[in-house]
Design a protein around this motif. Sequence first.
Motif, PDB file in Angstrom:
ATOM      1  N   ALA A 151      71.031  49.676  24.323  1.00 36.68           N
ATOM      2  CA  ALA A 151      72.290  49.006  24.647  1.00 36.68           C
ATOM      3  C   ALA A 151      73.447  50.003  24.646  1.00 36.68           C
ATOM      4  CB  ALA A 151      72.556  47.878  23.654  1.00 36.68           C
ATOM      5  N   GLU A 152      73.419  50.971  23.713  1.00 35.70           N
ATOM      6  CA  GLU A 152      74.474  51.992  23.654  1.00 35.70           C
ATOM      7  C   GLU A 152      74.431  52.877  24.898  1.00 35.70           C
ATOM      8  OE1 GLU A 152      76.957  52.700  21.326  1.00 35.70           O
ATOM      9  OE2 GLU A 152      76.468  50.676  20.667  1.00 35.70           O
ATOM     10  N   ILE A 153      73.233  53.221  25.319  1.00 41.44           N
ATOM     11  CA  ILE A 153      73.096  54.040  26.522  1.00 41.44           C
ATOM     12  C   ILE A 153      73.599  53.280  27.742  1.00 41.44           C
ATOM     13  CG2 ILE A 153      71.412  55.146  28.056  1.00 41.44           C
ATOM     14  CD1 ILE A 153      69.742  55.709  25.503  1.00 41.44           C
ATOM     15  N   ALA A 154      73.252  52.014  27.831  1.00 38.79           N
ATOM     16  CA  ALA A 154      73.709  51.186  28.959  1.00 38.79           C
ATOM     17  C   ALA A 154      75.228  51.076  28.975  1.00 38.79           C
ATOM     18  CB  ALA A 154      73.074  49.803  28.880  1.00 38.79           C
ATOM     19  N   LYS A 155      75.833  50.931  27.795  1.00 40.63           N
ATOM     20  CA  LYS A 155      77.301  50.854  27.712  1.00 40.63           C
ATOM     21  C   LYS A 155      77.939  52.165  28.161  1.00 40.63           C
ATOM     22  CE  LYS A 155      77.485  47.537  23.872  1.00 40.63           C
ATOM     23  NZ  LYS A 155      77.815  47.386  22.427  1.00 40.63           N
ATOM     24  N   PHE A 156      77.341  53.268  27.751  1.00 39.41           N
ATOM     25  CA  PHE A 156      77.882  54.575  28.147  1.00 39.41           C
ATOM     26  C   PHE A 156      77.856  54.728  29.660  1.00 39.41           C
ATOM     27  CE2 PHE A 156      77.198  58.994  29.391  1.00 39.41           C
ATOM     28  CZ  PHE A 156      78.319  59.597  28.841  1.00 39.41           C
ATOM     29  N   VAL A 157      76.726  54.409  30.274  1.00 40.95           N
ATOM     30  CA  VAL A 157      76.603  54.528  31.729  1.00 40.95           C
ATOM     31  C   VAL A 157      77.604  53.612  32.432  1.00 40.95           C
ATOM     32  CG1 VAL A 157      75.061  54.231  33.703  1.00 40.95           C
ATOM     33  CG2 VAL A 157      74.179  55.224  31.576  1.00 40.95           C
ATOM     34  N   ALA A 158      77.783  52.415  31.900  1.00 36.18           N
ATOM     35  CA  ALA A 158      78.724  51.469  32.504  1.00 36.18           C
ATOM     36  C   ALA A 158      80.160  51.945  32.389  1.00 36.18           C
ATOM     37  CB  ALA A 158      78.574  50.100  31.846  1.00 36.18           C
ATOM     38  N   ARG A 159      80.472  52.648  31.288  1.00 35.49           N
ATOM     39  CA  ARG A 159      81.840  53.154  31.092  1.00 35.49           C
ATOM     40  C   ARG A 159      82.166  54.305  32.019  1.00 35.49           C
ATOM     41  NH1 ARG A 159      80.747  52.647  25.549  1.00 35.49           N
ATOM     42  NH2 ARG A 159      80.255  54.875  25.386  1.00 35.49           N
ATOM     43  N   HIS A 160      81.134  54.954  32.569  1.00 36.90           N
ATOM     44  CA  HIS A 160      81.369  56.194  33.320  1.00 36.90           C
ATOM     45  C   HIS A 160      80.762  56.155  34.725  1.00 36.90           C
ATOM     46  CE1 HIS A 160      83.239  58.260  29.980  1.00 36.90           C
ATOM     47  NE2 HIS A 160      82.296  57.759  29.197  1.00 36.90           N
ATOM     48  N   PRO A 161      81.266  55.264  35.559  1.00 36.57           N
ATOM     49  CA  PRO A 161      80.789  55.251  36.946  1.00 36.57           C
ATOM     50  C   PRO A 161      81.130  56.530  37.694  1.00 36.57           C
ATOM     51  CG  PRO A 161      82.734  53.857  36.696  1.00 36.57           C
ATOM     52  CD  PRO A 161      82.291  54.222  35.319  1.00 36.57           C
ATOM     53  N   GLU A 162      82.155  57.261  37.196  1.00 34.19           N
ATOM     54  CA  GLU A 162      82.579  58.502  37.859  1.00 34.19           C
ATOM     55  C   GLU A 162      81.523  59.590  37.749  1.00 34.19           C
ATOM     56  OE1 GLU A 162      83.343  59.367  33.641  1.00 34.19           O
ATOM     57  OE2 GLU A 162      83.591  57.586  34.903  1.00 34.19           O
ATOM     58  N   LEU A 163      80.554  59.426  36.829  1.00 33.74           N
ATOM     59  CA  LEU A 163      79.500  60.420  36.663  1.00 33.74           C
ATOM     60  C   LEU A 163      78.365  60.244  37.665  1.00 33.74           C
ATOM     61  CD1 LEU A 163      79.269  60.518  32.759  1.00 33.74           C
ATOM     62  CD2 LEU A 163      80.179  62.312  34.254  1.00 33.74           C
ATOM     63  N   ILE A 164      78.379  59.171  38.414  1.00 35.18           N
ATOM     64  CA  ILE A 164      77.331  58.907  39.394  1.00 35.18           C
ATOM     65  C   ILE A 164      77.870  59.179  40.794  1.00 35.18           C
ATOM     66  CG2 ILE A 164      75.805  57.154  40.363  1.00 35.18           C
ATOM     67  CD1 ILE A 164      75.854  55.791  37.584  1.00 35.18           C
ATOM     68  N   GLY A 165      77.178  60.047  41.506  1.00 35.47           N
ATOM     69  CA  GLY A 165      77.628  60.440  42.840  1.00 35.47           C
ATOM     70  C   GLY A 165      77.880  61.926  42.900  1.00 35.47           C
ATOM     71  N   GLU A 166      78.614  62.371  43.896  1.00 39.01           N
ATOM     72  CA  GLU A 166      78.898  63.797  44.078  1.00 39.01           C
ATOM     73  C   GLU A 166      80.121  64.189  43.265  1.00 39.01           C
ATOM     74  OE1 GLU A 166      80.385  66.074  47.841  1.00 39.01           O
ATOM     75  OE2 GLU A 166      78.184  66.051  47.913  1.00 39.01           O
ATOM     76  N   ILE A 167      79.988  65.268  42.516  1.00 45.91           N
ATOM     77  CA  ILE A 167      81.073  65.753  41.657  1.00 45.91           C
ATOM     78  C   ILE A 167      81.377  67.197  42.017  1.00 45.91           C
ATOM     79  CG2 ILE A 167      81.801  66.217  39.290  1.00 45.91           C
ATOM     80  CD1 ILE A 167      79.876  64.006  38.397  1.00 45.91           C
ATOM     81  N   SER A 168      82.628  67.457  42.324  1.00 47.43           N
ATOM     82  CA  SER A 168      83.080  68.817  42.649  1.00 47.43           C
ATOM     83  C   SER A 168      83.957  69.325  41.515  1.00 47.43           C
ATOM     84  CB  SER A 168      83.867  68.841  43.957  1.00 47.43           C
ATOM     85  OG  SER A 168      83.042  68.476  45.038  1.00 47.43           O
ATOM     86  N   ILE A 169      83.562  70.429  40.918  1.00 52.19           N
ATOM     87  CA  ILE A 169      84.324  71.028  39.821  1.00 52.19           C
ATOM     88  C   ILE A 169      84.885  72.370  40.286  1.00 52.19           C
ATOM     89  CG2 ILE A 169      84.170  72.022  37.504  1.00 52.19           C
ATOM     90  CD1 ILE A 169      82.130  69.947  36.789  1.00 52.19           C
TER      91      ILE A 169
ATOM     92  N   ASP B 106      80.556  76.768  42.489  1.00 51.00           N
ATOM     93  CA  ASP B 106      80.446  76.943  43.936  1.00 51.00           C
ATOM     94  C   ASP B 106      80.065  75.671  44.683  1.00 51.00           C
ATOM     95  OD1 ASP B 106      81.164  79.580  43.677  1.00 51.00           O
ATOM     96  OD2 ASP B 106      79.106  80.336  43.665  1.00 51.00           O
ATOM     97  N   LYS B 107      79.040  74.998  44.184  1.00 49.04           N
ATOM     98  CA  LYS B 107      78.534  73.847  44.928  1.00 49.04           C
ATOM     99  C   LYS B 107      78.740  72.554  44.145  1.00 49.04           C
ATOM    100  CE  LYS B 107      74.885  76.482  47.295  1.00 49.04           C
ATOM    101  NZ  LYS B 107      73.411  76.590  47.498  1.00 49.04           N
ATOM    102  N   PRO B 108      79.138  71.490  44.819  1.00 48.42           N
ATOM    103  CA  PRO B 108      79.189  70.183  44.147  1.00 48.42           C
ATOM    104  C   PRO B 108      77.785  69.795  43.703  1.00 48.42           C
ATOM    105  CG  PRO B 108      80.268  70.100  46.300  1.00 48.42           C
ATOM    106  CD  PRO B 108      79.520  71.395  46.243  1.00 48.42           C
ATOM    107  N   PHE B 109      77.698  68.984  42.656  1.00 44.30           N
ATOM    108  CA  PHE B 109      76.394  68.468  42.269  1.00 44.30           C
ATOM    109  C   PHE B 109      76.409  66.951  42.349  1.00 44.30           C
ATOM    110  CE2 PHE B 109      78.687  69.883  38.421  1.00 44.30           C
ATOM    111  CZ  PHE B 109      78.900  68.676  37.757  1.00 44.30           C
ATOM    112  N   SER B 110      75.264  66.400  42.641  1.00 44.05           N
ATOM    113  CA  SER B 110      75.140  64.962  42.833  1.00 44.05           C
ATOM    114  C   SER B 110      74.273  64.372  41.731  1.00 44.05           C
ATOM    115  CB  SER B 110      74.528  64.669  44.207  1.00 44.05           C
ATOM    116  OG  SER B 110      74.495  63.278  44.441  1.00 44.05           O
ATOM    117  N   LEU B 111      74.808  63.383  41.022  1.00 43.21           N
ATOM    118  CA  LEU B 111      74.103  62.760  39.914  1.00 43.21           C
ATOM    119  C   LEU B 111      73.783  61.307  40.254  1.00 43.21           C
ATOM    120  CD1 LEU B 111      76.245  64.020  36.879  1.00 43.21           C
ATOM    121  CD2 LEU B 111      74.409  65.191  38.093  1.00 43.21           C
ATOM    122  N   ASP B 112      72.592  60.879  39.868  1.00 39.20           N
ATOM    123  CA  ASP B 112      72.261  59.464  40.014  1.00 39.20           C
ATOM    124  C   ASP B 112      72.226  58.816  38.631  1.00 39.20           C
ATOM    125  OD1 ASP B 112      69.852  60.260  38.877  1.00 39.20           O
ATOM    126  OD2 ASP B 112      68.751  60.199  40.777  1.00 39.20           O
TER     127      ASP B 112
END
Length: 415
Positions: A110-128, A132-138
Motif C-alpha cells: 500500500a505504501e508503494i502504491a501511494k508513492f507511485v500515485a503521488r508521483h505521476p511526474e516520474l512516469i514518462g520521458e524525463i529530461s534532466i 545527454d539523453k532523456p530517460f523514459s520510465l514506466d
Amino acid sequence: MQLPKFSLGMGDRFAHQAKAQLQACILGAEAGADVAPVWNKSNREHLIIGSEPSGTRAAADAAVKELGWTKPYFLDADHINLKTYERFVAPCDFFTIDVADNIGQKSDDAEIAKFVARHPELIGEISIPGIDKPFSLDKAFVEKTAKQFLAAVQHAAEIYKAVVEKKGNEDFVAEISMDETDAPQTPPELLIILAAIADEKLPIQTIAPKFTGRFNKGVDYVGDVPQFAKEFREDLATIAYAIDKYGLPANLKLSVHSGSDKFSIYQSIREALKDTGAGVHVKTAGTTWLEELIGLAEAGGDALVLAKEVYAEAFAHAEELCAPYATVIDIKTANLPSPETVNGWTSEQYVRALRHDENDAQYNADLRQLLHVGFKVAAKMGTRYTDALQANEEVVARNVTTNLFDRHIKPIFIG
C-alpha cells in the motif's frame, strides 16, 4: 545549520591530530579554497578505541580555539542507526544516517502504491539538464525502485526524527548513506530516492550514493575512471533537478565515502565541480591514522620499533582485523612482507612501503590496507601508543597536514 559548499570528512582515530588536520584546512583557505572540516568517527571505531564522541568534540574544539579558526566546523556521528545514535546526540552536529541494511527490504504494498500515485511526474520521458539523453520510465520501473529503496528512506526518516526528539531541535546537518550496495544507483533510481526523501520531509544536505568501481580503504580508486566521471556528473545533475522539482535543501550535495587517497578520480571531481558550480563532501576515512604510523617510523628509535610492532601484530591477526572491512579492502596476502622482514627495515624502508606514492617502487598497497584496518592493535597499546604520538608530535603532525592538504584538498578543491 548549513553545511558549506565544500567539506572534508576527516577521521582521527585517537583524537590527537585535530590541530594538524585543521592546519590543512587553513592552508586550503589561504590558497583560495574554503573547505569546512568535519571530524568523523563511527560507533565501531569508538568501541574499538574505547573512546567517547565527547572526546572527539573536545579535541576539535581545542584545535579550533588554538588555531583561531572562525569558519564553520562539524562533528559527524558517522554511520549511525537506531541502536547507536544516542551517544552522539549531545556532542555532534552532523549525522550520517546509515540505511544500508534496509536497502532491498520491501515496503508495504500500500505504501508503494501511494508513492507511485503521488508521483505521476516520474512516469514518462524525463529530461534532466546536464544528462545527454532523456530517460523514459514506466510504472513498473518506479514500483520496482520503490520496492528497493522506499523502506530505507522511511527508516532514515525514523532515525532523523529520533535524533530530533533527543536533541530537541533540527539544528544539525543530516546525510543519508546509500553507498554500501551491490550496484551504483542510476540517475532514474537516484531521482526516485530523492522524491521519497522529499516525501518524508527529510532536510538532508548530503547524500552518499554508490559509484562504479571499488573504493577500498586508504588506497587508490580501482575501476573505470571515465565511467565514474560520467556517473558523478549525472548524479550532480539529478540532485540539481530534484532540488528544484521537490523543494529539497538548496545546498544538497554529493558525498563521496571512502574518498581518501582516490587520486585517480580527483581530477574528474574537480572538473565537474568547476563546470557545474556544485559542492561536495569527501570523507578521508582513516588515512590520518596511517600518517601517524608514517610519522612514528620516520622519527626512528623507539617510535620506529613501535611502528614495527604494530605491523607484526596486525600481520598475526590479519583475518580478525580484516573481517569487518571485507567489502572495502582487497589484500593479496602473498604481497605482505613477513614481520621478520619488516623488523629489519630502516625508517626509510618502512615509510616508503606505507606512504601512498604509486611512483615509488617500494610502495606496498597490501601492507597499507592491512595497517589501515590494524588501528585496533594500536588501541590495545593504550597510552604507550598515544604517548609516542605526543613525543613525536612535530613529525607526525607534518605528515598529517601534508597528506590532507597536498594529496586531498589541493587536487580536489584547488587544482
